[in-house]
Design a protein around this motif. Structure first.
Motif, PDB file in Angstrom:
ATOM      1  N   ARG A  21     -13.156   7.419  -8.483  1.00 49.74           N
ATOM      2  CA  ARG A  21     -11.987   7.656  -8.847  1.00 49.74           C
ATOM      3  C   ARG A  21     -11.286   6.929  -9.118  1.00 49.74           C
ATOM      4  NH1 ARG A  21     -11.263  12.324  -9.170  1.00 49.74           N
ATOM      5  NH2 ARG A  21      -8.723  12.061  -8.257  1.00 49.74           N
ATOM      6  N   VAL A  22     -10.767   5.813  -7.351  1.00 51.95           N
ATOM      7  CA  VAL A  22      -9.996   5.292  -7.008  1.00 51.95           C
ATOM      8  C   VAL A  22      -9.740   4.012  -7.877  1.00 51.95           C
ATOM      9  CG1 VAL A  22      -8.062   4.645  -5.717  1.00 51.95           C
ATOM     10  CG2 VAL A  22      -8.580   6.932  -5.882  1.00 51.95           C
ATOM     11  N   MET A  23     -11.869   3.898  -7.114  1.00 54.44           N
ATOM     12  CA  MET A  23     -11.767   2.113  -7.218  1.00 54.44           C
ATOM     13  C   MET A  23     -12.320   1.794  -8.625  1.00 54.44           C
ATOM     14  SD  MET A  23     -15.287   0.484  -5.511  1.00 54.44           S
ATOM     15  CE  MET A  23     -17.148   1.855  -6.369  1.00 54.44           C
ATOM     16  N   ASN A  24     -12.724   2.609  -9.560  1.00 56.62           N
ATOM     17  CA  ASN A  24     -13.565   2.460 -10.994  1.00 56.62           C
ATOM     18  C   ASN A  24     -11.645   2.672 -11.427  1.00 56.62           C
ATOM     19  OD1 ASN A  24     -15.829   2.173 -10.455  1.00 56.62           O
ATOM     20  ND2 ASN A  24     -15.473   4.158 -10.468  1.00 56.62           N
ATOM     21  N   ASP A  25     -10.496   3.087 -10.820  1.00 56.20           N
ATOM     22  CA  ASP A  25      -9.268   3.232 -11.861  1.00 56.20           C
ATOM     23  C   ASP A  25      -8.334   1.796 -12.043  1.00 56.20           C
ATOM     24  OD1 ASP A  25      -7.069   3.950 -13.664  1.00 56.20           O
ATOM     25  OD2 ASP A  25      -6.978   5.601 -11.956  1.00 56.20           O
ATOM     26  N   GLU A  26      -8.661   1.460 -13.356  1.00 59.49           N
ATOM     27  CA  GLU A  26      -7.491  -0.374 -14.043  1.00 59.49           C
ATOM     28  C   GLU A  26      -6.078   0.018 -13.174  1.00 59.49           C
ATOM     29  OE1 GLU A  26      -9.212  -1.604 -17.091  1.00 59.49           O
ATOM     30  OE2 GLU A  26     -11.214  -2.273 -16.475  1.00 59.49           O
ATOM     31  N   ALA A  27      -5.788   1.322 -13.768  1.00 55.80           N
ATOM     32  CA  ALA A  27      -4.729   1.639 -13.670  1.00 55.80           C
ATOM     33  C   ALA A  27      -3.767   1.616 -12.254  1.00 55.80           C
ATOM     34  CB  ALA A  27      -4.139   3.058 -14.192  1.00 55.80           C
ATOM     35  N   VAL A  28      -5.331   2.319 -11.234  1.00 54.66           N
ATOM     36  CA  VAL A  28      -4.438   2.205  -9.395  1.00 54.66           C
ATOM     37  C   VAL A  28      -4.249   0.552  -9.134  1.00 54.66           C
ATOM     38  CG1 VAL A  28      -5.285   2.924  -7.210  1.00 54.66           C
ATOM     39  CG2 VAL A  28      -6.263   4.070  -9.402  1.00 54.66           C
ATOM     40  N   PRO A  29      -3.099   0.245  -8.535  1.00 56.66           N
ATOM     41  CA  PRO A  29      -2.988  -1.248  -8.030  1.00 56.66           C
ATOM     42  C   PRO A  29      -3.880  -1.657  -7.408  1.00 56.66           C
ATOM     43  CG  PRO A  29      -1.132   0.392  -7.582  1.00 56.66           C
ATOM     44  CD  PRO A  29      -2.241   1.197  -8.185  1.00 56.66           C
ATOM     45  N   MET A  30      -4.319  -2.829  -7.148  1.00 51.32           N
ATOM     46  CA  MET A  30      -6.076  -3.126  -6.771  1.00 51.32           C
ATOM     47  C   MET A  30      -5.997  -3.013  -5.405  1.00 51.32           C
ATOM     48  SD  MET A  30      -8.562  -5.240  -7.579  1.00 51.32           S
ATOM     49  CE  MET A  30      -8.558  -5.622  -9.104  1.00 51.32           C
ATOM     50  N   ALA A  31      -4.700  -3.796  -4.427  1.00 51.37           N
ATOM     51  CA  ALA A  31      -5.126  -3.314  -2.924  1.00 51.37           C
ATOM     52  C   ALA A  31      -5.282  -2.013  -2.450  1.00 51.37           C
ATOM     53  CB  ALA A  31      -3.346  -3.542  -2.458  1.00 51.37           C
ATOM     54  N   LEU A  32      -5.152  -0.957  -3.269  1.00 59.96           N
ATOM     55  CA  LEU A  32      -5.743   1.062  -3.217  1.00 59.96           C
ATOM     56  C   LEU A  32      -7.290   0.908  -3.569  1.00 59.96           C
ATOM     57  CD1 LEU A  32      -2.706   3.381  -4.021  1.00 59.96           C
ATOM     58  CD2 LEU A  32      -3.962   2.485  -1.911  1.00 59.96           C
ATOM     59  N   ARG A  33      -7.287   0.740  -4.626  1.00 61.90           N
ATOM     60  CA  ARG A  33      -9.319  -0.075  -4.955  1.00 61.90           C
ATOM     61  C   ARG A  33      -9.700  -0.882  -4.108  1.00 61.90           C
ATOM     62  NH1 ARG A  33      -8.920  -2.297 -10.952  1.00 61.90           N
ATOM     63  NH2 ARG A  33     -11.203  -1.503 -11.108  1.00 61.90           N
ATOM     64  N   ILE A  34      -9.250  -1.608  -3.540  1.00 59.41           N
ATOM     65  CA  ILE A  34     -10.195  -2.500  -2.818  1.00 59.41           C
ATOM     66  C   ILE A  34      -9.934  -1.453  -1.361  1.00 59.41           C
ATOM     67  CG2 ILE A  34      -9.719  -4.189  -0.915  1.00 59.41           C
ATOM     68  CD1 ILE A  34      -8.918  -5.531  -3.424  1.00 59.41           C
ATOM     69  N   THR A  88       0.954  -1.283  -0.137  1.00 54.58           N
ATOM     70  CA  THR A  88      -0.319   0.124   0.082  1.00 54.58           C
ATOM     71  C   THR A  88       0.347   1.054   0.016  1.00 54.58           C
ATOM     72  OG1 THR A  88      -1.988  -1.154   1.013  1.00 54.58           O
ATOM     73  CG2 THR A  88      -1.409   1.447   1.167  1.00 54.58           C
ATOM     74  N   LEU A  89       1.923   0.941   0.682  1.00 55.49           N
ATOM     75  CA  LEU A  89       2.959   2.337   0.731  1.00 55.49           C
ATOM     76  C   LEU A  89       3.542   2.868  -0.536  1.00 55.49           C
ATOM     77  CD1 LEU A  89       4.745   3.946   3.662  1.00 55.49           C
ATOM     78  CD2 LEU A  89       6.369   3.237   1.651  1.00 55.49           C
ATOM     79  N   LEU A  90       4.125   2.161  -1.182  1.00 58.40           N
ATOM     80  CA  LEU A  90       4.525   1.790  -2.300  1.00 58.40           C
ATOM     81  C   LEU A  90       3.722   2.399  -3.220  1.00 58.40           C
ATOM     82  CD1 LEU A  90       7.487  -0.887  -2.531  1.00 58.40           C
ATOM     83  CD2 LEU A  90       8.125   1.305  -2.044  1.00 58.40           C
ATOM     84  N   ALA A  91       3.207   1.686  -3.424  1.00 57.36           N
ATOM     85  CA  ALA A  91       1.388   1.904  -4.284  1.00 57.36           C
ATOM     86  C   ALA A  91       1.345   3.280  -3.870  1.00 57.36           C
ATOM     87  CB  ALA A  91       0.047   1.395  -4.808  1.00 57.36           C
ATOM     88  N   GLY A  92       1.017   3.725  -3.191  1.00 58.64           N
ATOM     89  CA  GLY A  92       1.091   5.303  -2.357  1.00 58.64           C
ATOM     90  C   GLY A  92       1.930   6.168  -3.377  1.00 58.64           C
ATOM     91  N   LEU A  93       2.930   5.966  -2.973  1.00 58.13           N
ATOM     92  CA  LEU A  93       4.329   6.619  -3.608  1.00 58.13           C
ATOM     93  C   LEU A  93       4.116   6.668  -5.283  1.00 58.13           C
ATOM     94  CD1 LEU A  93       7.411   5.497  -2.121  1.00 58.13           C
ATOM     95  CD2 LEU A  93       6.394   8.056  -2.143  1.00 58.13           C
ATOM     96  N   ARG A  94       3.870   5.505  -6.058  1.00 55.93           N
ATOM     97  CA  ARG A  94       3.825   5.225  -6.673  1.00 55.93           C
ATOM     98  C   ARG A  94       2.698   6.508  -7.305  1.00 55.93           C
ATOM     99  NH1 ARG A  94       3.619  -0.516  -8.645  1.00 55.93           N
ATOM    100  NH2 ARG A  94       3.256   0.631 -11.030  1.00 55.93           N
ATOM    101  N   GLN A  95       1.551   6.614  -7.076  1.00 54.05           N
ATOM    102  CA  GLN A  95       0.013   7.199  -7.313  1.00 54.05           C
ATOM    103  C   GLN A  95       0.173   8.186  -7.082  1.00 54.05           C
ATOM    104  OE1 GLN A  95      -3.129   6.597  -4.864  1.00 54.05           O
ATOM    105  NE2 GLN A  95      -4.725   7.673  -5.264  1.00 54.05           N
ATOM    106  N   TRP A  96       0.710   8.526  -6.442  1.00 50.76           N
ATOM    107  CA  TRP A  96       1.303  10.624  -6.261  1.00 50.76           C
ATOM    108  C   TRP A  96       2.729  11.015  -6.571  1.00 50.76           C
ATOM    109  CZ3 TRP A  96      -2.568  13.518  -5.045  1.00 50.76           C
ATOM    110  CH2 TRP A  96      -4.137  13.114  -4.261  1.00 50.76           C
ATOM    111  N   HIS A  97       3.582  10.034  -7.296  1.00 50.56           N
ATOM    112  CA  HIS A  97       4.407  10.986  -8.107  1.00 50.56           C
ATOM    113  C   HIS A  97       4.029  10.189  -9.501  1.00 50.56           C
ATOM    114  CE1 HIS A  97       6.844  12.912  -4.857  1.00 50.56           C
ATOM    115  NE2 HIS A  97       6.069  11.526  -3.696  1.00 50.56           N
ATOM    116  N   VAL A  98       3.798   9.542  -9.844  1.00 52.00           N
ATOM    117  CA  VAL A  98       4.445   8.365 -11.211  1.00 52.00           C
ATOM    118  C   VAL A  98       3.075   8.129 -12.123  1.00 52.00           C
ATOM    119  CG1 VAL A  98       6.719   8.324 -11.508  1.00 52.00           C
ATOM    120  CG2 VAL A  98       5.450   6.473 -10.483  1.00 52.00           C
ATOM    121  N   PRO A  99       1.536   8.967 -11.214  1.00 49.36           N
ATOM    122  CA  PRO A  99       0.197   8.252 -11.680  1.00 49.36           C
ATOM    123  C   PRO A  99       0.483   8.191 -13.222  1.00 49.36           C
ATOM    124  CG  PRO A  99       0.042  10.609 -11.757  1.00 49.36           C
ATOM    125  CD  PRO A  99       1.452   9.887 -11.334  1.00 49.36           C
ATOM    126  N   GLY A 100      -0.173   6.667 -14.005  1.00 51.05           N
ATOM    127  CA  GLY A 100      -0.195   6.421 -15.248  1.00 51.05           C
ATOM    128  C   GLY A 100       0.268   5.705 -15.726  1.00 51.05           C
TER     129      GLY A 100
END
Length: 210
Positions: free
Chosen positions: A182-195, A58-70
């Motif tokens: 938006r996060v829940m429906n975004d397929e580019a977001v890691p599944m852990a964050l969507r859940i 979750t933490l690494l996914a958070g870094l990815r989401q905010w620094h390198v989204p998409g």
């Protein structure tokens, strides 16, 4: 141990920005920087104590989401990931196919490795030890503080990469529910964050209009 890698092409400028941000915004010790020996530049985070895999993901996914989204898996890689596939390759090491070396490098030299993220010769043991000697591990209290900020899926705005003045992120909203949807429906977001976003929506259903 956690690892975040930017690759194809290796982006030393963005990696350096993340390196500075985790220190300034999260008050974490500086992570180690490394070249992958193939096509990426890496940050290595040392932990004073083990943490649950789901928290690390979750933490690494958070870094990815905010620094390198998409950025998809072809541009950014993390360890651990979900599901956990294999072990983290050690550094330093030699890539048998090319003869190039993965190694830890000084932070101020990272931009020099964007076009060739490897060493041509084996790094010296003493030099590698000196690079790591001054690094400190993330303490449990520091980890818990950041995880509290990330729950359920939000990252503090100060962690985001700076945008040019007057430019807003596409789809930016101040409505927490719309953000979670938006996060829940975004397929580019890691599944852990969507859940986690879906869980938050279930706990806080929309109120009827009055």
């Amino acid at each position: 141990m956690l690892m975040l890698e930017l690759r194809r092409p290796a982006d030393g400028t963005m990696l350096s920005h993340i390196w500075r941000s985790v220190q300034a915004d999260w008050e974490w010790p500086a992570p180690a920087m490394a070249v992958s020996g193939t096509d990426g530049l890496q940050l290595w985070f040392s932990l004073a104590e083990p943490v649950p895999v789901v928290e690390a993901v979750t933490l690494l996914a958070g870094l990815r989401q905010w620094h390198v989204p998409g950025w998809g898996a072809h541009r950014v890689r993390q360890w651990p990931e979900q599901p956990v596939l294999g072990e983290l390759a050690p550094v330093p090491r030699c890539e048998a196919a090319s003869g190039h070396w993965a190694a830890f490098v000084a932070a101020d030299l990272m931009p020099l490795f964007e076009e060739s993220p490897w060493l041509d010769i084996e790094p010296g043991e003493e030099g590698q030890a000196q690079l790591l000697a001054g690094l400190r591990s993330i303490r449990p209290a520091q980890w818990r503080a950041v995880m509290a900020q990330l729950q359920p899926v939000l990252v503090p705005p100060s962690v985001q990469a700076p945008l040019p003045q007057g430019v807003a992120k596409a789809g930016e909203t101040n409505d927490p529910r719309r953000f979670l949807l938006r996060v829940m429906n975004d397929e580019a977001v890691p599944m852990a964050l969507r859940i986690e976003a879906a869980k938050a929506l279930l706990l806080h259903p929309a109120q009827d209009a009055r």
